[in-house]
Scaffold this motif. Structure first.
Motif, PDB file in Angstrom:
ATOM      1  N   VAL A  73       0.836  -1.201   0.000  1.00 20.52           N
ATOM      2  CA  VAL A  73       0.000   0.000   0.000  1.00 20.52           C
ATOM      3  C   VAL A  73       0.869   1.249   0.000  1.00 20.52           C
ATOM      4  O   VAL A  73       0.646   2.190  -0.777  1.00 20.52           O
ATOM      5  CB  VAL A  73      -0.932   0.011   1.233  1.00 20.52           C
ATOM      6  N   ALA A  74       1.880   1.271   0.878  1.00 20.57           N
ATOM      7  CA  ALA A  74       2.735   2.453   1.003  1.00 20.57           C
ATOM      8  C   ALA A  74       3.428   2.783  -0.313  1.00 20.57           C
ATOM      9  O   ALA A  74       3.554   3.961  -0.680  1.00 20.57           O
ATOM     10  CB  ALA A  74       3.768   2.232   2.098  1.00 20.57           C
ATOM     11  N   LEU A  75       3.862   1.766  -1.044  1.00 16.58           N
ATOM     12  CA  LEU A  75       4.610   2.003  -2.279  1.00 16.58           C
ATOM     13  C   LEU A  75       3.728   2.490  -3.421  1.00 16.58           C
ATOM     14  O   LEU A  75       4.243   2.895  -4.473  1.00 16.58           O
ATOM     15  CB  LEU A  75       5.355   0.728  -2.690  1.00 16.58           C
ATOM     16  N   ARG A  76       2.428   2.491  -3.224  1.00 16.38           N
ATOM     17  CA  ARG A  76       1.536   3.093  -4.208  1.00 16.38           C
ATOM     18  C   ARG A  76       1.458   4.610  -4.034  1.00 16.38           C
ATOM     19  O   ARG A  76       0.799   5.302  -4.809  1.00 16.38           O
ATOM     20  CB  ARG A  76       0.137   2.472  -4.116  1.00 16.38           C
ATOM     21  N   HIS A  77       2.124   5.105  -2.998  1.00 15.21           N
ATOM     22  CA  HIS A  77       2.158   6.539  -2.719  1.00 15.21           C
ATOM     23  C   HIS A  77       3.573   7.064  -2.944  1.00 15.21           C
ATOM     24  O   HIS A  77       4.543   6.283  -2.967  1.00 15.21           O
ATOM     25  CB  HIS A  77       1.704   6.790  -1.279  1.00 15.21           C
ATOM     26  N   PRO A  78       3.749   8.374  -3.096  1.00 19.50           N
ATOM     27  CA  PRO A  78       5.089   8.933  -3.377  1.00 19.50           C
ATOM     28  C   PRO A  78       5.954   9.046  -2.124  1.00 19.50           C
ATOM     29  O   PRO A  78       6.451  10.116  -1.781  1.00 19.50           O
ATOM     30  CB  PRO A  78       4.757  10.313  -3.958  1.00 19.50           C
ATOM     31  N   ILE A  79       6.147   7.918  -1.431  1.00 18.82           N
ATOM     32  CA  ILE A  79       6.941   7.928  -0.206  1.00 18.82           C
ATOM     33  C   ILE A  79       8.432   7.942  -0.544  1.00 18.82           C
ATOM     34  O   ILE A  79       8.841   7.525  -1.632  1.00 18.82           O
ATOM     35  CB  ILE A  79       6.616   6.734   0.704  1.00 18.82           C
ATOM     36  N   GLY A  80       9.234   8.391   0.430  1.00 17.13           N
ATOM     37  CA  GLY A  80      10.679   8.462   0.207  1.00 17.13           C
ATOM     38  C   GLY A  80      11.475   7.471   1.016  1.00 17.13           C
ATOM     39  O   GLY A  80      12.710   7.399   0.882  1.00 17.13           O
ATOM     40  N   LEU A  81      10.792   6.653   1.863  1.00 18.18           N
ATOM     41  CA  LEU A  81      11.515   5.725   2.743  1.00 18.18           C
ATOM     42  C   LEU A  81      10.567   4.687   3.296  1.00 18.18           C
ATOM     43  O   LEU A  81       9.411   4.987   3.616  1.00 18.18           O
ATOM     44  CB  LEU A  81      12.135   6.503   3.916  1.00 18.18           C
ATOM     45  N   ILE A  82      11.048   3.455   3.415  1.00 18.14           N
ATOM     46  CA  ILE A  82      10.377   2.396   4.162  1.00 18.14           C
ATOM     47  C   ILE A  82      11.316   2.013   5.301  1.00 18.14           C
ATOM     48  O   ILE A  82      12.501   1.756   5.078  1.00 18.14           O
ATOM     49  CB  ILE A  82      10.103   1.146   3.299  1.00 18.14           C
ATOM     50  N   ALA A  83      10.815   2.000   6.527  1.00 20.53           N
ATOM     51  CA  ALA A  83      11.640   1.627   7.678  1.00 20.53           C
ATOM     52  C   ALA A  83      11.122   0.338   8.297  1.00 20.53           C
ATOM     53  O   ALA A  83       9.910   0.135   8.404  1.00 20.53           O
ATOM     54  CB  ALA A  83      11.622   2.742   8.723  1.00 20.53           C
ATOM     55  N   SER A  84      12.061  -0.518   8.698  1.00 25.07           N
ATOM     56  CA  SER A  84      11.731  -1.790   9.333  1.00 25.07           C
ATOM     57  C   SER A  84      12.267  -1.783  10.761  1.00 25.07           C
ATOM     58  O   SER A  84      13.435  -1.497  10.986  1.00 25.07           O
ATOM     59  CB  SER A  84      12.368  -2.950   8.554  1.00 25.07           C
ATOM     60  N   ALA A  85      11.396  -2.097  11.705  1.00 25.08           N
ATOM     61  CA  ALA A  85      11.802  -2.116  13.112  1.00 25.08           C
ATOM     62  C   ALA A  85      11.836  -3.542  13.649  1.00 25.08           C
ATOM     63  O   ALA A  85      11.081  -4.401  13.197  1.00 25.08           O
ATOM     64  CB  ALA A  85      10.839  -1.271  13.944  1.00 25.08           C
ATOM     65  N   LEU A  86      12.731  -3.779  14.596  1.00 25.04           N
ATOM     66  CA  LEU A  86      12.834  -5.022  15.379  1.00 25.04           C
ATOM     67  C   LEU A  86      13.496  -6.190  14.681  1.00 25.04           C
ATOM     68  O   LEU A  86      13.811  -7.167  15.315  1.00 25.04           O
ATOM     69  CB  LEU A  86      11.455  -5.468  15.892  1.00 25.04           C
ATOM     70  N   GLY A  87      13.705  -6.131  13.394  1.00 24.12           N
ATOM     71  CA  GLY A  87      14.367  -7.253  12.738  1.00 24.12           C
ATOM     72  C   GLY A  87      14.809  -6.866  11.346  1.00 24.12           C
ATOM     73  O   GLY A  87      14.392  -5.832  10.813  1.00 24.12           O
ATOM     74  N   PRO A  88      15.674  -7.691  10.711  1.00 24.69           N
ATOM     75  CA  PRO A  88      16.113  -7.397   9.348  1.00 24.69           C
ATOM     76  C   PRO A  88      14.914  -7.305   8.412  1.00 24.69           C
ATOM     77  O   PRO A  88      13.955  -8.062   8.551  1.00 24.69           O
ATOM     78  CB  PRO A  88      16.999  -8.605   8.992  1.00 24.69           C
ATOM     79  N   PRO A  89      14.928  -6.380   7.456  1.00 24.30           N
ATOM     80  CA  PRO A  89      13.806  -6.285   6.525  1.00 24.30           C
ATOM     81  C   PRO A  89      13.670  -7.584   5.740  1.00 24.30           C
ATOM     82  O   PRO A  89      14.659  -8.102   5.220  1.00 24.30           O
ATOM     83  CB  PRO A  89      14.202  -5.119   5.610  1.00 24.30           C
ATOM     84  N   PRO A  90      12.457  -8.137   5.664  1.00 24.13           N
ATOM     85  CA  PRO A  90      12.273  -9.369   4.886  1.00 24.13           C
ATOM     86  C   PRO A  90      12.712  -9.153   3.446  1.00 24.13           C
ATOM     87  O   PRO A  90      12.567  -8.046   2.902  1.00 24.13           O
ATOM     88  CB  PRO A  90      10.754  -9.603   4.969  1.00 24.13           C
ATOM     89  N   PRO A  91      13.268 -10.187   2.792  1.00 27.78           N
ATOM     90  CA  PRO A  91      13.739 -10.036   1.413  1.00 27.78           C
ATOM     91  C   PRO A  91      12.667  -9.502   0.476  1.00 27.78           C
ATOM     92  O   PRO A  91      12.961  -8.693  -0.416  1.00 27.78           O
ATOM     93  CB  PRO A  91      14.152 -11.467   1.031  1.00 27.78           C
ATOM     94  N   GLU A  92      11.412  -9.941   0.672  1.00 25.23           N
ATOM     95  CA  GLU A  92      10.329  -9.477  -0.192  1.00 25.23           C
ATOM     96  C   GLU A  92      10.134  -7.972  -0.060  1.00 25.23           C
ATOM     97  O   GLU A  92       9.889  -7.259  -1.034  1.00 25.23           O
ATOM     98  CB  GLU A  92       9.022 -10.198   0.152  1.00 25.23           C
TER      99      GLU A  92
END
Length: 385
Positions: free
Chosen positions: A137-156
């Protein structure tokens, strides 16, 4: 305050503002910083609506989205057919009911089994699959960053972001975690010290940040104990390219912090927080309250459940506690609290989020000027006789 991060993200100030409140995110972004919306509280549909709201107000300025993906979860989450609410042991339900009675908060079972479908949907947002849906959902918007908390970002998640050309940030509490996150594809590391609000490790910001800066080859943001420009200057002196702040926005005019909790924060000292598993099942710094005290110290406490079960149990109870607290119930007010860092001791007034950003910039300039004033530009040669 111009650093490489400013160029990387097209912002005026290297101040990243984490908040669950869309108003704060928009205000900070419009003030020249970088707002980051915490998405774990939202369904994909609600997140889409929140991001549409932000898009309409920031005029193309950059902002980001944060998802919660723990490295380890309660094993019951692994079973797609499991009903998470039903997995909460009766003794834990009974303990919450006991607390509500003890503090005069009336009501039914805080997590009725009939709510299991809602609980399942909420609980699975902290899995890789659930977070992946929010990222889509977030990537359908003009965002500039995705942040992952508590663990390594999943490969997907990393692959999705790469395809969209969106950098991935990851929060860490140790040097080893930072190395793992970079190996997993993180483009930006947030080194978060133990004094921060929410989920934290045990190493302080002053110690952690320079070690992480030396250990990884990607930009680093400092987090934990940062609420004014003096602390921003300190973070940059430690080698960080910018700062990631959360607690300072909780007492702003725009914040959705419940009034009772906001008043408690404004009156709190830096000694009035505690790292406790009582809210989410993982160590998280929050206001010390009757809730944390009873779970962590009462002889009859069954002890917190693993994430996400404790989160479901606590948040369902806190919803009713919050309503009762706002109606004037003093027992509920004792139980009420929220995640906040030790910097809460500095948060003694309500300001607009825009003013917080601009105050940080002015305080930063004054701190740098003081540092320059005490720098010895020319020292006499030492007498070695």
């Amino acid at each position: 305050m111009r650093t490489a991060i400013c160029e990387m993200f097209g912002v005026e100030f290297p101040v990243f503002a984490f908040s669950h409140c869309r108003d704060v995110v928009a205000a900070v972004t419009n003030a020249g910083g970088f707002g980051v919306l915490g998405a774990v509280a939202y369904s994909p549909e609600r997140l889409d609506a929140e991001l549409n709201w932000i898009d309409e107000r920031v005029g193309g300025r950059p902002y980001g989205v944060d998802v919660l993906v723990p490295a380890r979860l309660d094993t019951s989450v692994a079973d797609p057919a499991a009903r998470l609410a039903e997995a909460i042991p009766e003794r834990h339900r009974d303990f919450v009911a006991h607390l509500l009675r003890k503090y005069g908060v009336s009501g039914l079972d805080p997590v009725p089994v009939s709510m299991s479908a809602v609980a399942d949907e909420f609980g699975r947002r902290v899995t890789a699959e659930g977070a992946g849906g929010l990222v889509e959902v977030a990537l359908r918007h003009p965002i500039g960053l995705i942040a992952s908390a508590l663990g390594p970002p999943p490969p997907e998640m990393t692959a999705q972001a790469r395809k969209a050309g969106v950098p991935v940030a990851a929060l860490v509490g140790t040097v080893e975690h930072a190395r793992r996150q970079v190996a997993a594809g993180a483009d930006l590391i947030v080194a978060q010290g133990s004094e921060a609000g929410g989920h934290t490790g045990e190493i302080s910001t002053m110690v952690l940040v320079p070690q992480v800066v030396d250990a990884v080859d990607v930009p680093v943001l400092a987090a934990g104990g940062i609420a004014d420009g003096r602390q921003v200057a300190a973070a940059l002196a430690l080698g960080a390219e910018g700062v990631w702040c959360g607690s300072v926005w909780l007492t702003t005019e725009e914040a959705e912090t419940p009034p009772v909790v906001k008043r408690k924060m404004l009156a709190a000292t830096s000694s009035d927080t505690v790292r406790s598993r009582s809210r989410t099942g993982k160590p998280a710094r929050q206001l010390a309250s009757a809730w944390t005290r009873e779970w962590d110290e009462a002889p009859e406490s069954p002890g917190p459940l693993p994430m996400p079960l404790q989160m479901l149990l606590a948040e369902a109870a806190m919803t009713r506690i919050g309503r009762a607290a706002e109606s004037g119930n003093t027992g509920a007010q004792e139980l009420a609290g929220y995640f906040v860092g030790q910097v809460v001791g500095q948060l003694n007034q309500v300001r607009p989020a825009r003013r917080v950003v601009h105050d940080m910039a002015e305080e930063f300039a004054a701190a740098v000027e003081r540092a320059l004033a005490v720098t010895v530009k020319e020292s006499p040669a030492p007498d070695l006789r």
